[in-house]
Design an enzyme around this catalytic site. Structure first.
Site, PDB file in Angstrom:
ATOM      1  N   ASP A  48      -8.840  -6.787   0.377  1.00 48.92           N
ATOM      2  CA  ASP A  48      -7.709  -6.752   1.699  1.00 48.92           C
ATOM      3  C   ASP A  48      -8.700  -6.228   2.782  1.00 48.92           C
ATOM      4  O   ASP A  48      -9.654  -5.237   2.633  1.00 48.92           O
ATOM      5  CB  ASP A  48      -6.802  -6.139   1.499  1.00 48.92           C
ATOM      6  CG  ASP A  48      -6.825  -4.697   1.600  1.00 48.92           C
ATOM      7  OD1 ASP A  48      -7.006  -3.985   0.839  1.00 48.92           O
ATOM      8  OD2 ASP A  48      -6.529  -3.897   2.764  1.00 48.92           O
ATOM      9  N   ASP A  83       0.840  -1.188   0.203  1.00 49.13           N
ATOM     10  CA  ASP A  83      -0.193   0.102  -0.090  1.00 49.13           C
ATOM     11  C   ASP A  83       0.842   1.294  -0.176  1.00 49.13           C
ATOM     12  O   ASP A  83       1.929   1.185   0.545  1.00 49.13           O
ATOM     13  CB  ASP A  83      -0.751   0.066   1.198  1.00 49.13           C
ATOM     14  CG  ASP A  83      -2.113   1.029   1.115  1.00 49.13           C
ATOM     15  OD1 ASP A  83      -2.111   1.667   0.169  1.00 49.13           O
ATOM     16  OD2 ASP A  83      -2.502   1.567   2.139  1.00 49.13           O
ATOM     17  N   CYS A 134     -15.249 -26.244   8.322  1.00 51.00           N
ATOM     18  CA  CYS A 134     -13.818 -25.743   8.052  1.00 51.00           C
ATOM     19  C   CYS A 134     -12.739 -26.743   8.241  1.00 51.00           C
ATOM     20  O   CYS A 134     -12.869 -27.461   9.108  1.00 51.00           O
ATOM     21  CB  CYS A 134     -13.424 -24.599   9.042  1.00 51.00           C
ATOM     22  SG  CYS A 134     -11.977 -23.856   8.602  1.00 51.00           S
ATOM     23  N   CYS A 191      -9.537 -26.248   8.134  1.00 49.90           N
ATOM     24  CA  CYS A 191      -8.215 -25.465   8.278  1.00 49.90           C
ATOM     25  C   CYS A 191      -7.224 -26.333   9.272  1.00 49.90           C
ATOM     26  O   CYS A 191      -8.031 -26.876  10.097  1.00 49.90           O
ATOM     27  CB  CYS A 191      -8.269 -24.028   8.389  1.00 49.90           C
ATOM     28  SG  CYS A 191      -8.547 -23.597  10.232  1.00 49.90           S
ATOM     29  N   CYS A 201      -8.879 -25.906  12.845  1.00 49.68           N
ATOM     30  CA  CYS A 201     -10.154 -26.482  13.002  1.00 49.68           C
ATOM     31  C   CYS A 201      -9.993 -28.060  12.998  1.00 49.68           C
ATOM     32  O   CYS A 201     -10.925 -28.842  13.295  1.00 49.68           O
ATOM     33  CB  CYS A 201     -11.312 -26.073  11.802  1.00 49.68           C
ATOM     34  SG  CYS A 201     -11.780 -24.556  12.128  1.00 49.68           S
ATOM     35  N   HIS A 213      -7.043 -19.194  11.762  1.00 51.98           N
ATOM     36  CA  HIS A 213      -8.396 -19.713  11.257  1.00 51.98           C
ATOM     37  C   HIS A 213      -9.027 -18.525  10.327  1.00 51.98           C
ATOM     38  O   HIS A 213      -9.610 -19.010   9.343  1.00 51.98           O
ATOM     39  CB  HIS A 213      -9.496 -20.400  12.435  1.00 51.98           C
ATOM     40  CG  HIS A 213     -10.565 -20.300  11.909  1.00 51.98           C
ATOM     41  ND1 HIS A 213     -11.425 -21.331  11.111  1.00 51.98           N
ATOM     42  CD2 HIS A 213     -11.846 -19.395  12.080  1.00 51.98           C
ATOM     43  CE1 HIS A 213     -12.407 -21.041  10.875  1.00 51.98           C
ATOM     44  NE2 HIS A 213     -12.895 -19.901  11.423  1.00 51.98           N
TER      45      HIS A 213
END
Length: 380
Positions: free
Chosen positions: A271, A89, A309, A311, A314, A340
């Site tokens: 974002d 940015d 989920c 991930c 999880c 997560h």
RNA sequence: GUGGGUAUAGCGUAGCUGGUUAACGCGCCAGAUUGUGGUUCUGGAGACCGAGGGUUCGAAUCCCUCUACCCACC
């Protein structure tokens, strides 16, 4: 090279080839302001949760450790070991959001460091030089993020200046990219559209910057106080004036719902600090809405943060354990929460791409938005 | 057994030379947060001030009794 592979209504799924890898859109970039995701999430963790792009910040890295240092260390990618694409940015937003005593002139902006209060000057050339030192994949143009509720007159003048700044950015980056010792000589540039909620100013500005043939375009100055409806309205009335064969980035947005609605209006890049900041504050995103792990009802909840989920967090940890870590101020709690939440966002984007590819995005979007609402039923 | 001390929200405490809706921290609950100043910010619920009696216009504050706990001594 940016190429749209699938279209589904106004939604699109594309690939963008960069020297640092291919980006599949729509994409959610993970915010790592100073070259690291807050909450002790390592680059290796990001790989595991299929993060595509890390977003770093010009202003913050300029102050600490200093962009010259980063350049000496081989650029932010080598320095951090994050070897995927990085978007930096420009610092324009920070000038607007956190620097006090700022003074905006044609040359650039003078403001004070939030760390030690010393005076800093940043203009288009400075921003490009810093981003060049950082060696990101994509550099953002230096703009003024016009505050919501600014007058028509102020907005018009500010946007005109942002256009002049954009030309200077383009010129300076071309120069920097051609230097011998440039970290990334193929650094790309995205221009930023401003104009708050004045659709005519937005449209005019979009047409002007479209002529510069940049690598991508962004909508800035949104999600700063206006309603969701106003934001969606701006996207609908501005996107048509930006090049259809270039990626569109909606800066700083947003909630899962915001993303679904914006993808439906043609946005490619996103974002937002939400998944990381909310994670640090104890909020976990689930397929049935957001939950606050600090709530007592999770004290002995053996379920994962989100039952749908897959991930790494999880697959292994319970809500009760993570709650305990958060209550005890143990850093692992933050790390698991942020990991997560980012995985949740990354998965959402992956599902969005799949739905677009299969021509059922609208149906998918409506289903998701319904699911997010019934949070209390399932999570109780 | 004797002497002293303490009893105030779930927990820890403040208030205690008597005076309108009993304060604070933690905990609990709820909101906020959108190109990140790294555990944030804003609200809310919750106590008939150990029990009983007395003094007083008025008592969490003063007096008496009881109960519980703590300390010291025997």
């Amino acid at each position: 090279m940016y190429k749209v592979l699938y279209r589904d209504g106004s939604a699109k799924s594309a690939v963008m080839e960069t020297v640092h890898g291919t980006i599949k859109t729509p994409v959610f970039m993970n915010v790592g302001t100073i070259g690291a995701i807050k909450g002790a999430v390592a680059p290796t963790d990001l790989k595991e949760i299929k993060t595509q792009v890390m977003l770093c910040n010009t202003y913050h890295l300029h102050l600490r450790p200093g962009d010259e240092i980063v350049k000496k260390m081989g650029g932010i990618r080598k320095f951090s070991t994050w070897d995927g694409p990085v978007l930096t940015d420009s610092g324009g937003f920070q000038v607007f959001s956190l620097a006090k005593l700022r003074q905006i002139k044609e040359e650039g902006v003078t403001f004070r460091s939030h760390i030690d209060g010393h005076k800093i000057f940043m203009g288009p050339e400075e921003s490009m030089q810093i981003q060049s030192h950082l060696g990101s994949t994509i550099a953002m143009a230096f703009d003024e993020c016009v505050p919501y509720n600014s007058s028509y007159e102020y907005t018009k003048n500010s946007v005109a200046r942002t256009t002049r700044w954009l030309r200077r950015c383009r010129k300076e980056l071309d120069r920097l990219n051609s230097l011998e010792d440039t970290v990334n000589p193929h650094q790309m540039l995205f221009g930023i559209n401003q104009g708050t909620t004045y659709n005519d100013i937005r449209a005019e500005h979009a047409k002007e910057i479209a002529e510069l043939d940049l690598d991508g375009y962004a909508l800035g100055g949104l999600a700063v106080g206006e309603s969701h409806e106003q934001m969606y309205d701006v996207i609908e009335h501005t996107a048509p004036y930006l090049p259809a064969d270039k990626p569109l980035y909606l800066m700083g947005v947003g909630t899962p719902e915001n993303i679904l609605e914006s993808v439906a209006r043609g946005v490619d890049f996103f974002d937002c600090v939400y998944p990381s900041r909310n994670g640090r504050h104890g909020h976990a995103y689930t397929s049935h809405g957001k939950i606050n792990l600090l709530n007592k009802r999770f004290e002995t909840d053996e379920r994962p943060l989100d039952e749908n989920c897959n991930c790494p967090v999880c697959r292994r940890y319970s809500r009760a354990y993570i709650r305990h870590l958060l209550k005890a101020n143990e850093m692992l709690g933050l790390r698991l929460m942020v990991t997560h939440n980012l995985a949740f966002y990354n998965n959402l984007m992956s599902e969005i791409r799949k739905a677009i590819k299969e021509g059922r995005f609208d149906e998918y979007r409506k289903q998701k938005e319904e699911d997010f609402k019934i949070e209390s039923e399932v999570n109780k």
